[in-house]
Each structure stands twice: as C-alpha cells, then as structure tokens.
Design a protein around this motif. Sequence first.
Motif, PDB file in Angstrom:
ATOM      1  N   GLU A   1     -21.978   1.337  -0.711  1.00  0.00           N
ATOM      2  CA  GLU A   1     -21.822   0.054  -1.147  1.00  0.00           C
ATOM      3  C   GLU A   1     -23.371  -0.570  -0.233  1.00  0.00           C
ATOM      4  OE1 GLU A   1     -19.830  -3.587  -0.670  1.00  0.00           O
ATOM      5  OE2 GLU A   1     -19.368  -1.591  -1.172  1.00  0.00           O
TER       6      GLU A   1
ATOM      7  N   LEU B   1      -7.402   6.920   0.758  1.00  0.00           N
ATOM      8  CA  LEU B   1      -6.759   7.422  -0.355  1.00  0.00           C
ATOM      9  C   LEU B   1      -5.259   7.803   0.121  1.00  0.00           C
ATOM     10  CD1 LEU B   1      -9.701   7.900  -1.702  1.00  0.00           C
ATOM     11  CD2 LEU B   1      -8.024   8.982  -3.382  1.00  0.00           C
TER      12      LEU B   1
ATOM     13  N   TYR C   1       0.754  -1.442   0.102  1.00  0.00           N
ATOM     14  CA  TYR C   1       0.066   0.015  -0.149  1.00  0.00           C
ATOM     15  C   TYR C   1       0.803   1.197   0.130  1.00  0.00           C
ATOM     16  CZ  TYR C   1      -3.605   3.321   1.549  1.00  0.00           C
ATOM     17  OH  TYR C   1      -4.505   4.030   2.007  1.00  0.00           O
TER      18      TYR C   1
ATOM     19  N   SER D   1     -13.497  -1.806   5.428  1.00  0.00           N
ATOM     20  CA  SER D   1     -14.568  -1.617   6.435  1.00  0.00           C
ATOM     21  C   SER D   1     -14.370  -1.455   7.907  1.00  0.00           C
ATOM     22  CB  SER D   1     -15.658  -2.809   6.143  1.00  0.00           C
ATOM     23  OG  SER D   1     -15.119  -4.045   6.684  1.00  0.00           O
TER      24      SER D   1
ATOM     25  N   GLN E   1      -4.954   3.375  -3.259  1.00  0.00           N
ATOM     26  CA  GLN E   1      -6.216   3.550  -2.477  1.00  0.00           C
ATOM     27  C   GLN E   1      -6.848   2.033  -1.961  1.00  0.00           C
ATOM     28  OE1 GLN E   1      -9.683   5.036  -4.731  1.00  0.00           O
ATOM     29  NE2 GLN E   1      -8.607   4.173  -6.651  1.00  0.00           N
ATOM     30  N   ARG E   2      -7.476   1.770  -1.277  1.00  0.00           N
ATOM     31  CA  ARG E   2      -7.986   0.666  -0.697  1.00  0.00           C
ATOM     32  C   ARG E   2      -9.257   0.755  -0.059  1.00  0.00           C
ATOM     33  NH1 ARG E   2      -4.070  -0.601  -3.126  1.00  0.00           N
ATOM     34  NH2 ARG E   2      -2.345  -1.936  -2.273  1.00  0.00           N
ATOM     35  N   LYS E   3     -10.375  -0.121  -0.195  1.00  0.00           N
ATOM     36  CA  LYS E   3     -11.538   0.007   0.186  1.00  0.00           C
ATOM     37  C   LYS E   3     -11.651  -0.892   1.376  1.00  0.00           C
ATOM     38  CE  LYS E   3     -15.508  -2.030  -1.494  1.00  0.00           C
ATOM     39  NZ  LYS E   3     -16.485  -2.310  -2.309  1.00  0.00           N
TER      40      LYS E   3
ATOM     41  N   MET F   1     -17.712   5.417   2.101  1.00  0.00           N
ATOM     42  CA  MET F   1     -18.644   4.701   0.933  1.00  0.00           C
ATOM     43  C   MET F   1     -19.686   3.893   1.481  1.00  0.00           C
ATOM     44  SD  MET F   1     -16.566   5.683  -1.570  1.00  0.00           S
ATOM     45  CE  MET F   1     -17.090   4.834  -2.971  1.00  0.00           C
TER      46      MET F   1
ATOM     47  N   TYR G   1     -18.233   1.500   5.364  1.00  0.00           N
ATOM     48  CA  TYR G   1     -17.138   1.255   4.513  1.00  0.00           C
ATOM     49  C   TYR G   1     -16.629   2.471   3.975  1.00  0.00           C
ATOM     50  CZ  TYR G   1     -19.537  -3.088   3.920  1.00  0.00           C
ATOM     51  OH  TYR G   1     -20.340  -4.267   4.292  1.00  0.00           O
TER      52      TYR G   1
ATOM     53  N   ASN H   1     -13.174   4.230   1.644  1.00  0.00           N
ATOM     54  CA  ASN H   1     -12.057   4.083   0.679  1.00  0.00           C
ATOM     55  C   ASN H   1     -10.772   5.104   0.978  1.00  0.00           C
ATOM     56  OD1 ASN H   1     -10.553   3.752  -1.636  1.00  0.00           O
ATOM     57  ND2 ASN H   1     -11.763   5.257  -2.849  1.00  0.00           N
TER      58      ASN H   1
END
Length: 460
Positions: free
Chosen positions: A228, A207, A179, A194, A190-192, A224, A203, A205
């Motif tokens: 979601e 950055l 990452y 929870s 970026q990673r999504k 998000m 949830y 995102n």
Amino acid sequence: MVLKSTDINKFLESSLFKIIINHNGEILGMTKAFKSLVKENDLPKYISEIFDERLLVQIENILVHSSFQQITVQERVKGCLKDDCDKHVSCYIIYQPRSEKAIITIKMDEQTKTLSQLYESAFQTAKIPMALVNEWGFFVSVNEEFNKTFFDPTRGTSIHLKSFLENFHHDEEFCYTEYVVQAKNEGVAQRKLSYQKNGDIQYFNLLLEVDSATEMFILRVLDMTEQEHMLQLLAHSDQLSTTGEIAASIAHEVRNPMTTLHGFLQLLEHEVTGSAHKYVTVIQGEVKRMNEILNEMLALSKPRVDEVTVFSLTVLMEEVLLLLQPKALLDQINLFNENFITEPILIKANPNRVKQILVNLLKNAMEAMGPKGTLTVHVCEGEQQNVDILISDTGTGMSEEMMEKIFLPFVSGKAGGTGLGLPFVKKTVTEYGGSIAVSSEEGVGSVFKLTFPRVSVVGT
C-alpha cells in the motif's frame, strides 16, 4: 432469528455432533453423527440421558440465565458423556430466547485430535495470522501469528467475528453480512481493511474461506502495508512527474515576458532617485531571482550543480523582512524580528534557495492571519551547533490531521493553493542538512521551526 422446523432439518443434516433441545432439556432432534454415539433403538429424549451430572448442571444453568436475554448467545462448557467418563467433550451452546430452543454442538476429543492432524502444520506454524471461526461466527482457535498481530479472541468470553472486524477502519462501505454470504456462496471472500496499532496504520487483506468438511470458516490475514505504501509513493511520483512537465512548459512561456520586464526595469533605474530608486533595486533583485527559478524548472531533467556558499543568515533574514514589509503594512500585520545574537550566524547553503523558502513560509503565515495579526521571526542558537528559526503567527491554526499531511505534495489548507510550496521547503531544508517541524492549534496560530547546521567563523 426464530428457529423453524425447516431450520432444524437443515442443522440436523450436518456431519457434526449436534442436538437441538427446548428450554426444558427435551431433545427435538439430533444429527446422524450423534446417533452413532448412542443406541439407535433407544434414542434419548432428554439431555439428562446424555451428559453426566456435572456437565448437565452447567448446561441447565446456561439455559436458565439465557432465558432473560433478548439475543442469540453462545456459551462453552466442558465435561463427560453419561456412563462413559473416558469421553471428554466440549459443548458449544447457542440459545435463542425468541424460539426458546438451543443448539448444542459437541466437540469430542477424538474429533479434536483428527482436526488437529489436518491443520497442525498449515495452521499453527503458518507465517501469516490465521483463525478458525465456527458456523455461528465465533472464534474457535487462532495461531501464534494472529495472537502477535492482534490478540487471542478465544481466551475468556468468546468473541464474534463481527466484533473483531469493528476494530478495523473501512475505507469503503463494509457490510459484514455480505462478506459472510459471499464466503458461503463463492467459497471465499476478501476485503482490504486498515488497522491502527501503536499509532501506526497497517493494511490487511482479510480472506474468509469456508471449509465444507467442518462447516467452519478459515480467516487468513495478509499484511499489505508495504504494498500500500509503494502504491501511494507511485501515485505521488506520477503526480510530481506530470506537474514537472506542466511547470516546465509554463516556465518556458513566462520567461519571455520576464525578460521584457527586466529590460524596462534597467531603463527605469536611471530615471528615478531617492526611495523610488531603492524600491526599483529591490524589484530588480526579485525579478532576477524569479528568472533563476524559471531556469531551474526548465532544467529539472538535467543534473543541477547547486551554488553552495557560506553566508550570514541574519543578513539574509533582514533582506527577506525588508522585501515583505510593504505587504505587512498593506495587510495591517504586525511584523517583529527577534534576533538577540550579536555574533555572526553563518550557514552553508544556496542563499537564493534559502531566501525562497523563508519568503514562502512568511507569506503563508501572513495569508493565514487577518488584520491586526502578529507575525514573529525569532533567530536563536539551537542544540549541537545548530541555528533555529522560529516563524510564529496568530492565524487560524491547523488541525492534527492537517499537520500530518502538510508536507505532502498537493495538500493545501488555503483556497487556490497548489500544495507544492511546503514540500519544496522541506526538500530544500533537508538537502542542506537541516530539518523543519510545525506545531499548531486551531484558532490560536502556528509555529514553524527551521534548523540549519551552523558554520563556525574559524571554519570559514
């Protein structure tokens, strides 16, 4: 990580105020930016020539205590430069025991003021959670939205970005190193992920951007959760639409043999007597109800007029139990009907649909039990002019995770189950102003509670 000479040169190319020292406080190198603070003709050789006595004591204490640790650590201290009490500074100390070297990054008030002017409006007043992370991965500053959503990781002991991300749930395999490397190489990663807060799942995102001017990371957290949930609803909607088309096709094909079966039952009705005639009558009633269900499935795309009427719930329950009594005897299940209310219990709904949901729940309970199991049906007065139906079994029970999803389409706890029975039950009960709840314990059994608005005798 052992700090080699090539590493030292790399760090000294930075535009920040940095010096590298050994355990004795001897200066091994400094950035060009730092050299501008001192006399270039007489560069200091020890930190005692740079920091005032109070700040020097703090740094030396950190170096002494850090020598017993086996990992890279960061500490922050504040003070002044020697012979210049007007220049207040904050020092971030990274000590690496294996190499016995330390890197001191000096943040001056002038530098902090310039930095604040650059990001004050965009950072502090941003409507999304944001944080500044230094080149070593430690939080330096967070805005108010970040503090509201999570917490302030800059208070007290410095918290590393990796430790912060461990609070999140990763649906896919997550590697912190990849990452950060991606952010350094591509400018942004970026990673999504929870995050569970007060029992609710959110949830985000995340950055991670690199600011080349300050060599620091900017972490932006985008909520998000709503998107979601919309995607999940759309996925369920697509599944239900496809299932409806398949169900309509099957209903059309099944209706023909059902018509034939109904005709033969009418012929058989006139040739049997006694108990056999009673059973044929029950079968005819069920075949008629099956035809009604098939007709409903064929008319899914058309507006449906529900035949709602007032009827006795206790009488309907006795009919359902009579229908399932043979199956209970065959499966060696003890079936009890506990109805201690003598006055009529009337509800307003479609009796055929209510009968269908009761059959579904009772059959599910029987299938969850082995021989000698006990299935109890209890009808009682509920709160606020409601009537409650408790269906309890001594079956295998369900986990908490299963109970949370049991009323979702296509979720089934039994082999070969479609997962459409309980969603239909909940939808039907809700349409008639009722509610359904479940409690369960693995290895003990489950209890389903149905609640319907009760109709008074006078009102009928």
